[in-house]
Motif scaffolding. Sequence first.
Motif, PDB file in Angstrom:
ATOM      1  N   PHE A   1      -1.293 -31.222  23.602  1.00 29.25           N
ATOM      2  CA  PHE A   1       0.161 -31.303  23.472  1.00 29.25           C
ATOM      3  C   PHE A   1       0.783 -32.027  24.666  1.00 29.25           C
ATOM      4  O   PHE A   1       1.603 -32.933  24.500  1.00 29.25           O
ATOM      5  N   PHE A   2       0.397 -31.623  25.880  1.00 29.60           N
ATOM      6  CA  PHE A   2       0.958 -32.253  27.070  1.00 29.60           C
ATOM      7  C   PHE A   2       0.475 -33.690  27.224  1.00 29.60           C
ATOM      8  O   PHE A   2       1.216 -34.543  27.703  1.00 29.60           O
ATOM      9  N   LEU A   3      -0.745 -33.969  26.818  1.00 30.34           N
ATOM     10  CA  LEU A   3      -1.237 -35.348  26.857  1.00 30.34           C
ATOM     11  C   LEU A   3      -0.433 -36.236  25.909  1.00 30.34           C
ATOM     12  O   LEU A   3      -0.088 -37.372  26.250  1.00 30.34           O
ATOM     13  N   THR A   4      -0.091 -35.703  24.733  1.00 28.81           N
ATOM     14  CA  THR A   4       0.741 -36.455  23.793  1.00 28.81           C
ATOM     15  C   THR A   4       2.130 -36.704  24.380  1.00 28.81           C
ATOM     16  O   THR A   4       2.666 -37.811  24.270  1.00 28.81           O
ATOM     17  N   LEU A   5       2.707 -35.688  25.031  1.00 30.46           N
ATOM     18  CA  LEU A   5       4.011 -35.871  25.669  1.00 30.46           C
ATOM     19  C   LEU A   5       3.947 -36.890  26.796  1.00 30.46           C
ATOM     20  O   LEU A   5       4.886 -37.682  26.985  1.00 30.46           O
ATOM     21  N   ILE A   6       2.857 -36.882  27.555  1.00 28.67           N
ATOM     22  CA  ILE A   6       2.692 -37.852  28.637  1.00 28.67           C
ATOM     23  C   ILE A   6       2.685 -39.272  28.079  1.00 28.67           C
ATOM     24  O   ILE A   6       3.381 -40.154  28.578  1.00 28.67           O
ATOM     25  N   ILE A   7       1.921 -39.482  27.030  1.00 28.77           N
ATOM     26  CA  ILE A   7       1.813 -40.817  26.440  1.00 28.77           C
ATOM     27  C   ILE A   7       3.153 -41.250  25.843  1.00 28.77           C
ATOM     28  O   ILE A   7       3.599 -42.395  26.045  1.00 28.77           O
ATOM     29  N   LEU A   8       3.825 -40.345  25.116  1.00 30.76           N
ATOM     30  CA  LEU A   8       5.110 -40.700  24.500  1.00 30.76           C
ATOM     31  C   LEU A   8       6.183 -41.008  25.551  1.00 30.76           C
ATOM     32  O   LEU A   8       6.955 -41.966  25.384  1.00 30.76           O
ATOM     33  N   SER A   9       6.230 -40.238  26.610  1.00 33.87           N
ATOM     34  CA  SER A   9       7.233 -40.508  27.639  1.00 33.87           C
ATOM     35  C   SER A   9       6.918 -41.795  28.399  1.00 33.87           C
ATOM     36  O   SER A   9       7.823 -42.531  28.789  1.00 33.87           O
ATOM     37  N   PHE A  10       5.638 -42.090  28.589  1.00 37.01           N
ATOM     38  CA  PHE A  10       5.247 -43.335  29.238  1.00 37.01           C
ATOM     39  C   PHE A  10       5.632 -44.537  28.375  1.00 37.01           C
ATOM     40  O   PHE A  10       6.151 -45.545  28.884  1.00 37.01           O
ATOM     41  N   VAL A  11       5.426 -44.431  27.072  1.00 39.38           N
ATOM     42  CA  VAL A  11       5.814 -45.509  26.153  1.00 39.38           C
ATOM     43  C   VAL A  11       7.332 -45.669  26.137  1.00 39.38           C
ATOM     44  O   VAL A  11       7.843 -46.795  26.154  1.00 39.38           O
TER      45      VAL A  11
ATOM     46  N   GLY B   1      11.316 -38.904  34.139  1.00 41.57           N
ATOM     47  CA  GLY B   1      11.416 -37.484  34.463  1.00 41.57           C
ATOM     48  C   GLY B   1      10.643 -36.621  33.484  1.00 41.57           C
ATOM     49  O   GLY B   1       9.961 -35.665  33.879  1.00 41.57           O
ATOM     50  N   CYS B   2      10.710 -36.961  32.196  1.00 41.41           N
ATOM     51  CA  CYS B   2       9.928 -36.229  31.189  1.00 41.41           C
ATOM     52  C   CYS B   2       8.433 -36.430  31.411  1.00 41.41           C
ATOM     53  O   CYS B   2       7.629 -35.505  31.205  1.00 41.41           O
ATOM     54  N   PHE B   3       8.053 -37.623  31.852  1.00 45.67           N
ATOM     55  CA  PHE B   3       6.652 -37.879  32.187  1.00 45.67           C
ATOM     56  C   PHE B   3       6.201 -36.973  33.327  1.00 45.67           C
ATOM     57  O   PHE B   3       5.123 -36.370  33.269  1.00 45.67           O
ATOM     58  N   LEU B   4       7.009 -36.861  34.365  1.00 46.69           N
ATOM     59  CA  LEU B   4       6.657 -36.008  35.500  1.00 46.69           C
ATOM     60  C   LEU B   4       6.561 -34.542  35.088  1.00 46.69           C
ATOM     61  O   LEU B   4       5.658 -33.819  35.527  1.00 46.69           O
ATOM     62  N   ILE B   5       7.474 -34.083  34.245  1.00 46.90           N
ATOM     63  CA  ILE B   5       7.449 -32.697  33.788  1.00 46.90           C
ATOM     64  C   ILE B   5       6.180 -32.420  32.986  1.00 46.90           C
ATOM     65  O   ILE B   5       5.478 -31.431  33.232  1.00 46.90           O
ATOM     66  N   SER B   6       5.879 -33.288  32.030  1.00 43.94           N
ATOM     67  CA  SER B   6       4.694 -33.054  31.203  1.00 43.94           C
ATOM     68  C   SER B   6       3.408 -33.223  32.010  1.00 43.94           C
ATOM     69  O   SER B   6       2.434 -32.495  31.787  1.00 43.94           O
ATOM     70  N   PHE B   7       3.403 -34.114  32.990  1.00 45.05           N
ATOM     71  CA  PHE B   7       2.227 -34.265  33.854  1.00 45.05           C
ATOM     72  C   PHE B   7       2.020 -33.008  34.697  1.00 45.05           C
ATOM     73  O   PHE B   7       0.889 -32.547  34.879  1.00 45.05           O
TER      74      PHE B   7
ATOM     75  N   VAL C   1       6.910 -30.637  38.232  1.00 41.99           N
ATOM     76  CA  VAL C   1       7.922 -30.158  37.289  1.00 41.99           C
ATOM     77  C   VAL C   1       9.292 -30.102  37.954  1.00 41.99           C
ATOM     78  O   VAL C   1      10.296 -30.521  37.357  1.00 41.99           O
ATOM     79  N   ILE C   2       9.359 -29.625  39.190  1.00 43.16           N
ATOM     80  CA  ILE C   2      10.647 -29.538  39.887  1.00 43.16           C
ATOM     81  C   ILE C   2      11.238 -30.926  40.110  1.00 43.16           C
ATOM     82  O   ILE C   2      12.421 -31.170  39.808  1.00 43.16           O
TER      83      ILE C   2
END
Length: 103
Positions: free
Chosen positions: A7-17, A47-53, A74-75
């Motif tokens: 789930f978090f890997l998918t969020l990382i990829i989507l936010s990076f794109v 910011g979403c990338f940093l949170i999900s990472f 996350v902070i």
Amino acid sequence: MMFFNFFFLTLIILSFVAYFYFKTKQFRATLPIRKKWYKAQSGVALGCFLISFGCNAGVVHPTLVGYGIGAIFVIFGFMYAFSQFKRVRHEGRFVKEEYELNK
């Protein structure tokens, strides 16, 4: 555990794109307020990338060090995404007006 990692890997990829999408839109825009608006939108995606990472770091490395590093990401991600979101809302009000003036 594996579900959260996926789930978090998918969020990382989507936010990076999304980050690269808005950065590309920023470089292609000609109007100055629209450039700033796209820059702020790419900042929200970053910011979403940093949170999900950071959340993924806590899932992958369930130690005190992993949780600490994840909490730092996350902070900083929340702080950056929130400040950029405020800029998106502020500059979004002027995008249509600027477009109408520069037709």
